[in-house]
Structure formats: C-alpha cells, structure tokens
Scaffold this active site. Structure first.
Site, mmCIF file in Angstrom:
data_model
loop_
_atom_site.group_PDB
_atom_site.id
_atom_site.type_symbol
_atom_site.label_atom_id
_atom_site.label_comp_id
_atom_site.label_asym_id
_atom_site.label_seq_id
_atom_site.Cartn_x
_atom_site.Cartn_y
_atom_site.Cartn_z
ATOM 1 N N THR A 90 57.518 22.351 32.383
ATOM 2 C CA THR A 90 57.081 21.283 31.534
ATOM 3 C C THR A 90 57.894 19.887 32.201
ATOM 4 O O THR A 90 57.445 18.767 32.176
ATOM 5 C CB THR A 90 57.233 21.444 30.014
ATOM 6 O OG1 THR A 90 56.302 22.380 29.719
ATOM 7 C CG2 THR A 90 56.964 20.026 29.352
ATOM 8 N N THR A 137 60.757 25.974 30.131
ATOM 9 C CA THR A 137 61.634 26.765 28.964
ATOM 10 C C THR A 137 61.184 28.035 28.256
ATOM 11 O O THR A 137 61.880 28.892 27.706
ATOM 12 C CB THR A 137 61.567 25.756 27.630
ATOM 13 O OG1 THR A 137 60.268 25.661 27.444
ATOM 14 C CG2 THR A 137 62.210 24.429 28.178
ATOM 15 N N ASP A 138 59.751 28.446 28.675
ATOM 16 C CA ASP A 138 59.382 29.792 28.355
ATOM 17 C C ASP A 138 60.213 31.087 28.654
ATOM 18 O O ASP A 138 60.470 31.917 27.735
ATOM 19 C CB ASP A 138 57.960 29.904 28.389
ATOM 20 C CG ASP A 138 57.029 29.127 27.927
ATOM 21 O OD1 ASP A 138 57.391 28.311 27.034
ATOM 22 O OD2 ASP A 138 55.771 28.965 28.352
ATOM 23 N N SER A 198 56.803 28.295 33.635
ATOM 24 C CA SER A 198 57.630 29.605 33.894
ATOM 25 C C SER A 198 57.194 30.989 33.401
ATOM 26 O O SER A 198 57.860 31.799 33.417
ATOM 27 C CB SER A 198 59.067 29.159 32.936
ATOM 28 O OG SER A 198 58.884 29.182 31.545
#
Ligand code: ASP
Length: 322
Positions: free
Chosen positions: A12, A87-88, A54
């Site tokens: 993101t 971030t995932d 990710s």
C-alpha cells in the site's frame, strides 16, 4: 556521511487510490521516490526490487531479499537498509530476514496502511522514521526492526493487529523497544537473543493449521496424503487439541514429519500442563515440538529455515525454545 539503501518491494505504501472506483492499486512509478528528496545529511540509494502487494510475496522472494541485503551491507559499504513492504505479510518477511541476514548493521522494514494519495497517508512519515532508525548507531545489533507509527518493534514480536488502523503493528506481551520522535530515535529495551541461520536455499514445505472446537481428524488425515515436510499447529490455550486430531497427528510424527505447536492466544507460551486426551502432556510425549511465544505464521517461517539445518526433533525442540 552514512550510506543507506532503500529497497522497495511494493504494498500500500507504493500504491494510490483510484478517485473514481475507490480501488487501491499499484503504480508504475513508486510515489515514495519523491519523499526522500528532502532528507539531508545522509547518502541514500534506492532499489526498486519488486512492486507487488504483499499477499504476492513468497519465501523465494524473502531469501533473494535476504541475500541482497547481506551483499549490500557486507560488500557494498552500506550502513543500513530500509525495506518498504505491504503490511499483510510484513511480519513474515521481517522475521525471515531476522533469522537469515548475517550482518549486524541496521535493517528496518516499514509499510503503510493508507496509500500515497489518501488523506492522512502514513507512508512518507513511516519511510522517513525508518531511514532515521537505520542511520542510528543504537539500531546496530538489534536484529531486524519494524518501524511504523513512530514505534520501533522487533521482527520477532511485531504482528499486524488491526485491518485498517495505522497503529496496526504491535508486539503483544512485550511492547515496542523504542520510539522515533522529531528529535531522534530512542531505544528503551534491547532484544535478548537473536537466532541466526545461514540459509542458501529453501527446500521444505511447511503448513500452518488452526485448531477449533470440535475439530475432526479429516483435515489432518488429508495432510497425510500430500507432500509435506513440517506442520505448525495453532493449538488451543496453553497448548491443547481436540481428541480426534491426535491419531492423525501421531501418524505424521511417525512418518518423521515435525509437528510444531503454537497457541492461538496471542499472549503467553505453550506448555505441557494438561494431562487429558489431547492435552499438552500427551502432545509432548508424542514428540510434538513446543514453541516459546512466537505466533503461527512466524513458527512456519522458522520451521522452514530450521529444516535447512536439521530434521532432528531434539535439535528442533532446542531451536524452538529460543
Ligand atoms: N494489502 C496490502 C499489502 O500488504 C496492505 C498494505 O500494504 O498495507 O500489500
């Protein structure tokens, strides 16, 4: 002047929101290229290593990234590396790097919850905090650090706790080890010990399975019929499982497939406390490997890495107690 390398992988932090549809998508040119123009007193180089969300990151990307970081820190004279990442799966890449990067120089990983053109976009701020952390002498020898929202977390403990809030990264039970302010980078704790592995390639398939009330034998039986080198089970509470899972788990262990136990509780550690059918004592006696507080997704990464060194259950047990 310190020399810092920024390695972008996507996520993101590198995306923007389509004004018409509201969909957040990758860009051709990374919007963060502009962010670093205003930083002074440091030499910065930028590498566009990947540009993917990710959920598309694989262990094969992680190992290539780990080798690249070591090459840049050990052979190319960089003083620190900052990685941007979605971030995932950030915590998985962070922990993989923590286990495998050989250099003790600062390695910082960051991301963002709001894309580049959204109101309150957190990417540029997180990137700058991360660069300052990577420039700090106090960040040497601390392992891989996760820096977002003005906090510094260890790769071992940081986990994504919220789907959308910018304070999503937390270290349950332990808290951050430092903070970043306008005036500097301040550490208030030091990590105890860092496990390090020299890994050239990854050869082992490890799966993660979550236990639920009334879990039956069918899924684990199905696992007995596919190629598998290791299994991590997210057990209940202190490390207990529904009784029907025991027989097929024993079948896996008898076939020399390591079974590693974590808890679905996000605080505490698993232990051989309970003596009933499926309780921790029975699991321990069966040869299940107990962990020391890491979560399921990190235990999977650690088992993949550890299996490159050994398949011996006693040795694996020692590795997972650290
Ligand atoms: N889905 C995004 C990703 O991991 C989320 C993020 O980057 O914050 O790529």
């Amino acid at each position: 002047m310190k020399k810092i390398l920024i390695i972008h992988t996507g996520g993101t932090i590198a995306m923007s929101e389509d004004r018409q549809t509201g969909a957040v998508k990758p860009n051709l040119e990374n919007p963060l290229h502009e962010t670093i123009m205003n930083i002074q007193a440091v030499h910065i180089d930028v590498e566009d290593f990947l540009n993917v969300p990710s959920p598309h990151i694989t262990p094969s990307h992680m190992i290539t990234l780990s080798k690249r970081i070591d090459y840049c820190l050990m052979d190319q004279g960089y003083d620190g590396v900052v990685i941007t990442h979605g971030t995932d799966t950030l915590e998985e890449t962070a922990y993989f790097l923590d286990l495998t990067v050989q250099s003790n120089k600062p390695v910082v990983i960051t991301g963002a919850m709001r894309s580049s053109n959204e109101l309150g976009s957190d990417g540029p701020h997180n990137l700058i905090s991360s660069i300052h952390t990577a420039m700090s002498d106090s960040a040497i020898d601390k392992g891989v650090l996760v820096v977002l929202n003005d906090e510094i977390h260890t790769a071992k403990n940081a986990t994504k706790t919220h789907t959308s809030n910018i304070a999503t990264f937390q270290s349950p039970q332990y808290g951050p080890i430092g903070i970043v302010t306008k005036r500097g980078v301040f550490f208030h704790h030091s990590p105890t010990q860092r496990d390090q592995f020299k890994v050239e390639e990854l050869h082992h398939k490890v799966l993660l399975l979550k236990a639920v009330a009334g879990m039956e034998s069918d899924i684990i039986n199905a696992l007995c019929n596919i190629h598998l080198d290791g299994l991590v089970v997210e057990a209940l509470g202190q490390g207990n499982l529904p009784p029907e899972t025991i027989k097929p788990l024993k079948k896996l262990i008898d076939r020399n497939i390591p079974v590693v136990l974590v808890s679905r509780c996000f605080n505490g550690i698993v232990q051989d406390i309970y003596g009933y059918e499926g309780g921790g004592k029975q699991l321990k006696d069966m040869g299940v490997i107990f962990t020391n507080g890491i979560n399921g997704q990190k235990a999977r990464i650690k088992l993949m890495v550890a299996l490159e060194r050994t398949r011996d259950v006693q040795e694996l047990q020692k590795i997972f107690q650290q």
